[in-house]
Write a protein that holds these residues in place. Structure first.
Motif, PDB file in Angstrom:
ATOM      1  N   GLU A  46     -30.021 -50.128 -30.364  1.00 18.16           N
ATOM      2  CA  GLU A  46     -30.319 -48.886 -31.082  1.00 18.16           C
ATOM      3  C   GLU A  46     -29.581 -47.703 -30.451  1.00 18.16           C
ATOM      4  O   GLU A  46     -29.028 -46.842 -31.155  1.00 18.16           O
ATOM      5  CB  GLU A  46     -31.832 -48.634 -31.054  1.00 18.16           C
ATOM      6  CG  GLU A  46     -32.293 -47.526 -31.969  1.00 18.16           C
ATOM      7  CD  GLU A  46     -33.801 -47.393 -32.026  1.00 18.16           C
ATOM      8  OE1 GLU A  46     -34.276 -46.378 -32.579  1.00 18.16           O
ATOM      9  OE2 GLU A  46     -34.500 -48.289 -31.513  1.00 18.16           O
ATOM     10  N   LEU A  47     -29.541 -47.661 -29.110  1.00 16.07           N
ATOM     11  CA  LEU A  47     -28.814 -46.590 -28.425  1.00 16.07           C
ATOM     12  C   LEU A  47     -27.312 -46.686 -28.695  1.00 16.07           C
ATOM     13  O   LEU A  47     -26.630 -45.670 -28.870  1.00 16.07           O
ATOM     14  CB  LEU A  47     -29.074 -46.649 -26.922  1.00 16.07           C
ATOM     15  CG  LEU A  47     -30.465 -46.231 -26.448  1.00 16.07           C
ATOM     16  CD1 LEU A  47     -30.611 -46.498 -24.950  1.00 16.07           C
ATOM     17  CD2 LEU A  47     -30.736 -44.765 -26.749  1.00 16.07           C
ATOM     18  N   ALA A  48     -26.793 -47.919 -28.712  1.00 14.28           N
ATOM     19  CA  ALA A  48     -25.372 -48.100 -28.999  1.00 14.28           C
ATOM     20  C   ALA A  48     -25.023 -47.585 -30.391  1.00 14.28           C
ATOM     21  O   ALA A  48     -23.976 -46.952 -30.595  1.00 14.28           O
ATOM     22  CB  ALA A  48     -24.996 -49.576 -28.857  1.00 14.28           C
ATOM     23  N   CYS A  49     -25.895 -47.827 -31.345  1.00 13.26           N
ATOM     24  CA  CYS A  49     -25.666 -47.320 -32.697  1.00 13.26           C
ATOM     25  C   CYS A  49     -25.680 -45.796 -32.745  1.00 13.26           C
ATOM     26  O   CYS A  49     -25.046 -45.181 -33.604  1.00 13.26           O
ATOM     27  CB  CYS A  49     -26.728 -47.867 -33.651  1.00 13.26           C
ATOM     28  SG  CYS A  49     -26.537 -49.620 -34.032  1.00 13.26           S
ATOM     29  N   ALA A  50     -26.391 -45.198 -31.767  1.00 12.73           N
ATOM     30  CA  ALA A  50     -26.435 -43.732 -31.689  1.00 12.73           C
ATOM     31  C   ALA A  50     -25.235 -43.170 -30.942  1.00 12.73           C
ATOM     32  O   ALA A  50     -25.125 -41.951 -30.784  1.00 12.73           O
ATOM     33  CB  ALA A  50     -27.726 -43.293 -31.005  1.00 12.73           C
ATOM     34  N   GLY A  51     -24.343 -44.058 -30.481  1.00 13.90           N
ATOM     35  CA  GLY A  51     -23.123 -43.608 -29.826  1.00 13.90           C
ATOM     36  C   GLY A  51     -23.150 -43.611 -28.319  1.00 13.90           C
ATOM     37  O   GLY A  51     -22.219 -43.122 -27.672  1.00 13.90           O
ATOM     38  N   VAL A  52     -24.197 -44.166 -27.708  1.00 14.72           N
ATOM     39  CA  VAL A  52     -24.289 -44.188 -26.245  1.00 14.72           C
ATOM     40  C   VAL A  52     -23.362 -45.258 -25.681  1.00 14.72           C
ATOM     41  O   VAL A  52     -23.346 -46.400 -26.152  1.00 14.72           O
ATOM     42  CB  VAL A  52     -25.734 -44.457 -25.790  1.00 14.72           C
ATOM     43  CG1 VAL A  52     -25.797 -44.578 -24.262  1.00 14.72           C
ATOM     44  CG2 VAL A  52     -26.659 -43.355 -26.278  1.00 14.72           C
ATOM     45  N   GLY A  53     -22.576 -44.870 -24.676  1.00 15.17           N
ATOM     46  CA  GLY A  53     -21.671 -45.803 -24.026  1.00 15.17           C
ATOM     47  C   GLY A  53     -21.677 -45.618 -22.519  1.00 15.17           C
ATOM     48  O   GLY A  53     -22.497 -44.877 -21.962  1.00 15.17           O
ATOM     49  N   ALA A 102     -24.018 -32.753 -21.502  1.00 10.89           N
ATOM     50  CA  ALA A 102     -24.211 -33.042 -22.924  1.00 10.89           C
ATOM     51  C   ALA A 102     -24.702 -34.481 -23.045  1.00 10.89           C
ATOM     52  O   ALA A 102     -23.924 -35.430 -22.935  1.00 10.89           O
ATOM     53  CB  ALA A 102     -22.907 -32.854 -23.683  1.00 10.89           C
ATOM     54  N   ALA A 103     -25.999 -34.659 -23.231  1.00 11.68           N
ATOM     55  CA  ALA A 103     -26.546 -36.006 -23.387  1.00 11.68           C
ATOM     56  C   ALA A 103     -26.071 -36.615 -24.694  1.00 11.68           C
ATOM     57  O   ALA A 103     -26.006 -35.935 -25.722  1.00 11.68           O
ATOM     58  CB  ALA A 103     -28.072 -35.959 -23.355  1.00 11.68           C
ATOM     59  N   ALA A 104     -25.751 -37.894 -24.651  1.00 11.87           N
ATOM     60  CA  ALA A 104     -25.296 -38.579 -25.861  1.00 11.87           C
ATOM     61  C   ALA A 104     -26.440 -38.845 -26.821  1.00 11.87           C
ATOM     62  O   ALA A 104     -26.227 -38.990 -28.028  1.00 11.87           O
ATOM     63  CB  ALA A 104     -24.612 -39.885 -25.492  1.00 11.87           C
ATOM     64  N   ALA A 105     -27.669 -38.933 -26.271  1.00  7.47           N
ATOM     65  CA  ALA A 105     -28.826 -39.192 -27.128  1.00  7.47           C
ATOM     66  C   ALA A 105     -30.079 -38.640 -26.460  1.00  7.47           C
ATOM     67  O   ALA A 105     -30.148 -38.524 -25.238  1.00  7.47           O
ATOM     68  CB  ALA A 105     -28.990 -40.686 -27.389  1.00  7.47           C
ATOM     69  N   LEU A 106     -31.033 -38.311 -27.287  1.00  4.95           N
ATOM     70  CA  LEU A 106     -32.352 -37.892 -26.831  1.00  4.95           C
ATOM     71  C   LEU A 106     -33.367 -38.858 -27.423  1.00  4.95           C
ATOM     72  O   LEU A 106     -33.418 -39.056 -28.636  1.00  4.95           O
ATOM     73  CB  LEU A 106     -32.663 -36.467 -27.301  1.00  4.95           C
ATOM     74  CG  LEU A 106     -34.096 -35.973 -27.074  1.00  4.95           C
ATOM     75  CD1 LEU A 106     -34.374 -35.808 -25.581  1.00  4.95           C
ATOM     76  CD2 LEU A 106     -34.351 -34.667 -27.827  1.00  4.95           C
ATOM     77  N   VAL A 112     -34.652 -42.230 -31.831  1.00  9.26           N
ATOM     78  CA  VAL A 112     -33.488 -41.972 -30.974  1.00  9.26           C
ATOM     79  C   VAL A 112     -32.626 -40.967 -31.716  1.00  9.26           C
ATOM     80  O   VAL A 112     -32.185 -41.220 -32.843  1.00  9.26           O
ATOM     81  CB  VAL A 112     -32.688 -43.256 -30.702  1.00  9.26           C
ATOM     82  CG1 VAL A 112     -31.388 -42.936 -29.979  1.00  9.26           C
ATOM     83  CG2 VAL A 112     -33.518 -44.242 -29.901  1.00  9.26           C
ATOM     84  N   HIS A 113     -32.392 -39.828 -31.104  1.00  9.20           N
ATOM     85  CA  HIS A 113     -31.638 -38.752 -31.750  1.00  9.20           C
ATOM     86  C   HIS A 113     -30.220 -38.708 -31.183  1.00  9.20           C
ATOM     87  O   HIS A 113     -30.025 -38.405 -30.001  1.00  9.20           O
ATOM     88  CB  HIS A 113     -32.324 -37.408 -31.504  1.00  9.20           C
ATOM     89  CG  HIS A 113     -33.770 -37.387 -31.909  1.00  9.20           C
ATOM     90  ND1 HIS A 113     -34.172 -37.097 -33.200  1.00  9.20           N
ATOM     91  CD2 HIS A 113     -34.894 -37.656 -31.205  1.00  9.20           C
ATOM     92  CE1 HIS A 113     -35.493 -37.165 -33.262  1.00  9.20           C
ATOM     93  NE2 HIS A 113     -35.955 -37.496 -32.067  1.00  9.20           N
ATOM     94  N   ALA A 114     -29.246 -39.052 -31.992  1.00  7.67           N
ATOM     95  CA  ALA A 114     -27.844 -38.979 -31.572  1.00  7.67           C
ATOM     96  C   ALA A 114     -27.396 -37.528 -31.556  1.00  7.67           C
ATOM     97  O   ALA A 114     -27.745 -36.752 -32.453  1.00  7.67           O
ATOM     98  CB  ALA A 114     -26.973 -39.794 -32.518  1.00  7.67           C
TER      99      ALA A 114
END
Length: 293
Positions: A46-53, A102-106, A112-114
């Motif tokens: 789910e985090l990966a889908c929000a752009g977290v790397g 700048a957090a990638a997600a909250l 999960v907020h991208a």
């Protein structure tokens, strides 16, 4: 098997050894190690889908609950760094935290907020915490994976944690000491007992009753609370610690000899131990966030 280099792998090894053992307990909710690991992998997707790397920060605006634990593990799986926010903080402090990076997600209780941010920390960061500082200008401390793992492994050796232990996650999530509570417990195959809505106390007698009801064997408390409770125990010599409570970890400044003596006198187990500890963030070299954009 090679040396473990990242926190979440310590927990994955526990899951591999005993998938059916209780990993996390909160009220009536209990997850086995297998269930927790599956939840972390699902959360990572789910985090990966929000752009977290890799190297990116994930801010966790959560109370100390199962979702918080899964989000910590999931962020590590993706090579990111988690930032647990203390929900008791004033708005000014929360704003100061957000100004540093700048957090990638909250992550909140609901979603999960991208954010679309692409900033990354250098090196192999594990998590970010903040010094107490002032409400307006807290200072960031980045703890790397190697430092975090070394600290957890050293703590495991000192505390002698083992499967069957039950440790309370008491410290606010935004502190390095809370990270120690979580990962020493889960790396040892023990059970992490999270505070639930019923865990309210007015004095040491209430606290010890709640600890007894939850069959705790290990407690980590801020030194100030150890001192406060130690004073109460000294004034109430008939109070005894729960049966099975074998270790008290005082986190922060060294506890006084008087407080330690009061805790020791109240112990039912002759093998009861008191250990002073500082969290991995305090042991790490403090440095400002270094961002790669």
């Amino acid at each position: 098997m090679g040396r473990t280099e990242v926190l979440h792998e310590l927990v994955a090894r526990s899951a591999d050894r005993s998938r059916q053992a209780a990993a996390v307990r909160q009220g009536e909710l209990e997850l086995t190690y297998g269930e927790l690991q599956a939840l972390a992998v699902q959360f990572a997707a789910e985090l990966a889908c929000a752009g977290v790397g890799e190297g990116q920060v994930v801010a966790l605006d959560l109370p100390g609950n199962v979702r918080m634990i899964a989000a910590m593990l999931a962020t590590g799986i993706l090579g990111g760094a988690f930032l647990p926010l203390d929900q008791r903080d004033p708005v000014a402090r929360q704003a100061a935290l957000g100004a540093d990076f700048a957090a990638a997600a909250l992550v909140t209780e609901d979603a999960v907020h991208a954010t679309g941010a692409a900033a990354r920390l250098d090196g192999r960061p594990a998590y970010v915490t903040y010094t107490a500082g002032s409400a307006e200008r807290p200072r960031a401390v980045v703890t790397g994976q190697r430092v975090a793992v070394d600290h957890v492994e050293a703590a495991l050796h000192e505390y002698r944690l083992r499967p069957g232990d039950r440790q309370l996650q008491f410290t606010p999530p935004g502190s390095g000491l809370a990270v120690e509570e979580v990962f020493t417990t889960l790396a040892s195959g023990a059970t992490l007992v999270l505070r639930d809505a019923d865990f309210g106390y007015e004095d040491v007698a209430d606290f010890l009753r709640l600890a007894d009801e939850r069959a705790l064997t290990v407690l980590t408390l801020p030194t100030g609370l150890c001192e406060e409770f130690g004073g109460e125990l000294a004034r109430r010599p008939k109070l005894l610690l729960p049966r099975g409570l074998r270790l008290l970890v005082a986190g922060g400044e060294p506890a006084s000899a008087q407080a330690c003596a009061a805790w020791q006198a109240a112990a039912r187990d002759a093998g009861f131990r008191i250990v002073n500890s500082t969290g991995p963030s305090d042991c790490a070299a403090e440095r400002p966030l270094s961002l790669l954009r």
